[in-house]
Motif scaffolding. Structure first.
Motif, mmCIF file in Angstrom:
data_model
loop_
_atom_site.group_PDB
_atom_site.id
_atom_site.type_symbol
_atom_site.label_atom_id
_atom_site.label_comp_id
_atom_site.label_asym_id
_atom_site.label_seq_id
_atom_site.Cartn_x
_atom_site.Cartn_y
_atom_site.Cartn_z
ATOM 1 N N ASP A 156 0.363 -13.463 14.717
ATOM 2 C CA ASP A 156 -0.249 -13.641 13.402
ATOM 3 C C ASP A 156 -1.267 -14.779 13.400
ATOM 4 O O ASP A 156 -1.592 -15.325 12.354
ATOM 5 N N LYS A 204 -3.899 -11.728 13.346
ATOM 6 C CA LYS A 204 -3.432 -11.091 12.112
ATOM 7 C C LYS A 204 -4.382 -10.022 11.582
ATOM 8 O O LYS A 204 -4.026 -9.290 10.661
ATOM 9 N N LYS A 227 -1.281 -0.466 8.591
ATOM 10 C CA LYS A 227 -1.723 0.895 8.282
ATOM 11 C C LYS A 227 -2.100 1.020 6.806
ATOM 12 O O LYS A 227 -3.149 1.588 6.462
ATOM 13 N N GLU A 228 -1.244 0.497 5.924
ATOM 14 C CA GLU A 228 -1.525 0.571 4.495
ATOM 15 C C GLU A 228 -2.748 -0.258 4.123
ATOM 16 O O GLU A 228 -3.574 0.171 3.303
ATOM 17 N N ASP A 229 -2.857 -1.443 4.717
ATOM 18 C CA ASP A 229 -4.017 -2.297 4.427
ATOM 19 C C ASP A 229 -5.315 -1.622 4.846
ATOM 20 O O ASP A 229 -6.329 -1.717 4.138
ATOM 21 N N GLU A 285 7.481 -3.255 10.806
ATOM 22 C CA GLU A 285 7.055 -3.534 9.432
ATOM 23 C C GLU A 285 5.618 -4.061 9.408
ATOM 24 O O GLU A 285 4.840 -3.715 8.505
ATOM 25 N N THR A 286 5.254 -4.879 10.390
ATOM 26 C CA THR A 286 3.890 -5.398 10.460
ATOM 27 C C THR A 286 2.893 -4.270 10.680
ATOM 28 O O THR A 286 1.806 -4.247 10.079
ATOM 29 N N THR A 299 3.349 -1.092 9.834
ATOM 30 C CA THR A 299 3.306 -0.311 8.592
ATOM 31 C C THR A 299 2.380 -0.960 7.567
ATOM 32 O O THR A 299 1.581 -0.284 6.914
ATOM 33 N N LYS A 300 2.464 -2.281 7.452
ATOM 34 C CA LYS A 300 1.595 -2.990 6.520
ATOM 35 C C LYS A 300 0.129 -2.874 6.939
ATOM 36 O O LYS A 300 -0.762 -2.677 6.096
#
Length: 296
Positions: free
Chosen positions: A132, A97, A268-270, A262-263, A265-266
């Motif tokens: 994860d 994760k 990248k933002e994190d 989606e994982t 994308t998250k």
């Protein structure tokens, strides 16, 4: 006679001060078994003005495998690991994760002398149900890897299972990575000894396969059961890798691998927001690049 499924030529790319050869992913073949990424760090001389200094960067959804032929690298990560990797040993970091790490020339080699470095850095995708998982790190010494001789060839089972043997590297899906070195011409058999898809990476020397001579810097790709007779020429050095492919597609963006867009994308933002597992004693940070390899 069986045919070569695909020949992939090594393509050069620059990572800072290093020139590496990207083997996969390739536009016609994104993965070989669970192997999703292979970079060849070609022989390079390091010294007073040039060292390896890869700052803190993230991974998800994969295991990284570092295998050196020359030189040394100090690995540190957000798990608190600090591990020197030497030629023939294996660093196996499972990101799951999320994990961050650095790779640097160790301090004691920054002494004004020059030395050579070369090896391979490899990503192995995790099965969907383990993407994860909590991150882990394992280091396997060279002497603990299965080694054997067959005629004029020397074998090392770097990871996974093959030729009736099992590596102590804790893999999470059926795979293999085998190093082969020849002192004289040698007929290589893989059918019945390995399973799944196979990539035959020619690091040094050349081989005869399906009536063709294939030189160093190429990978031959096929299914194990479809692989034709292979003669490895004297003084050659190969890596055989592959295994059972996953049923799901993998999406890749920079250092992130996942079955889920989606994982990624998250992640990248994190990373952009520094809301990611970070190293306690290293303040370096490689920003999310604007242009990277991606198939998302």
């Amino acid at each position: 006679m069986s045919k070569i499924g695909l020949i992939i030529e090594e393509r050069s790319r620059d990572i800072g001060d290093f020139l590496v050869g990207r083997l996969i992913p390739f536009r016609k073949k994104r993965m070989i078994g669970p192997f999703v990424f292979i970079d060849h760090m070609a022989p390079v001389q390091l010294g007073p003005q040039k060292y390896m200094d890869v700052d803190q960067h993230p991974h998800i959804g994969l295991s990284t495998l570092t295998y050196l032929f020359e030189g040394e690298i100090m690995h540190e990560d957000s798990l608190g690991t600090k591990q020197l990797i030497k030629p023939g040993s294996v660093n196996w970091m499972t990101a799951g994760k999320g994990v961050s790490h650095t790779e640097r020339t160790p301090q004691y080699l920054r002494n004004g002398n020059t030395f050579m470095a070369q090896g391979y850095q490899i990503w192995v995708a995790l099965p969907k149900h383990l993407e994860d998982m909590d991150p882990q790190f394992h280091h396997i010494e060279a002497d603990d890897l299965p080694k054997w001789t067959d005629g004029d060839a020397q074998f090392t089972l770097v990871a996974g299972e093959g030729y009736g043997k099992k590596s102590p590297v804790p893999t999470y899906s059926p795979l293999f990575m085998v190093e082969v070195k020849t002192s004289n011409s040698f007929r290589l058999n893989v059918n019945g000894d390995l399973k799944g898809e196979i990539g035959i990476c020619i690091d040094k020397g050349s081989i005869d396969a399906c009536g063709e001579v294939i030189e160093k810097g190429n990978i031959l790709v096929s299914k194990v059961e479809d692989t034709c007779d292979i003669t490895v020429h004297s003084g050659s050095h190969l890596l055989l890798f592959g295994g059972e492919p996953f049923p799901e597609e993998r999406h890749i963006y920079w250092n992130f691998v996942s079955t889920s867009k989606e994982t990624i994308t998250k992640a990248k933002e994190d990373w952009k927001n520094k809301n990611f597992p970070m190293m306690a004693n290293d303040g370096t940070y490689i920003p999310l690049p604007k242009e990277v390899f991606k198939n998302t």
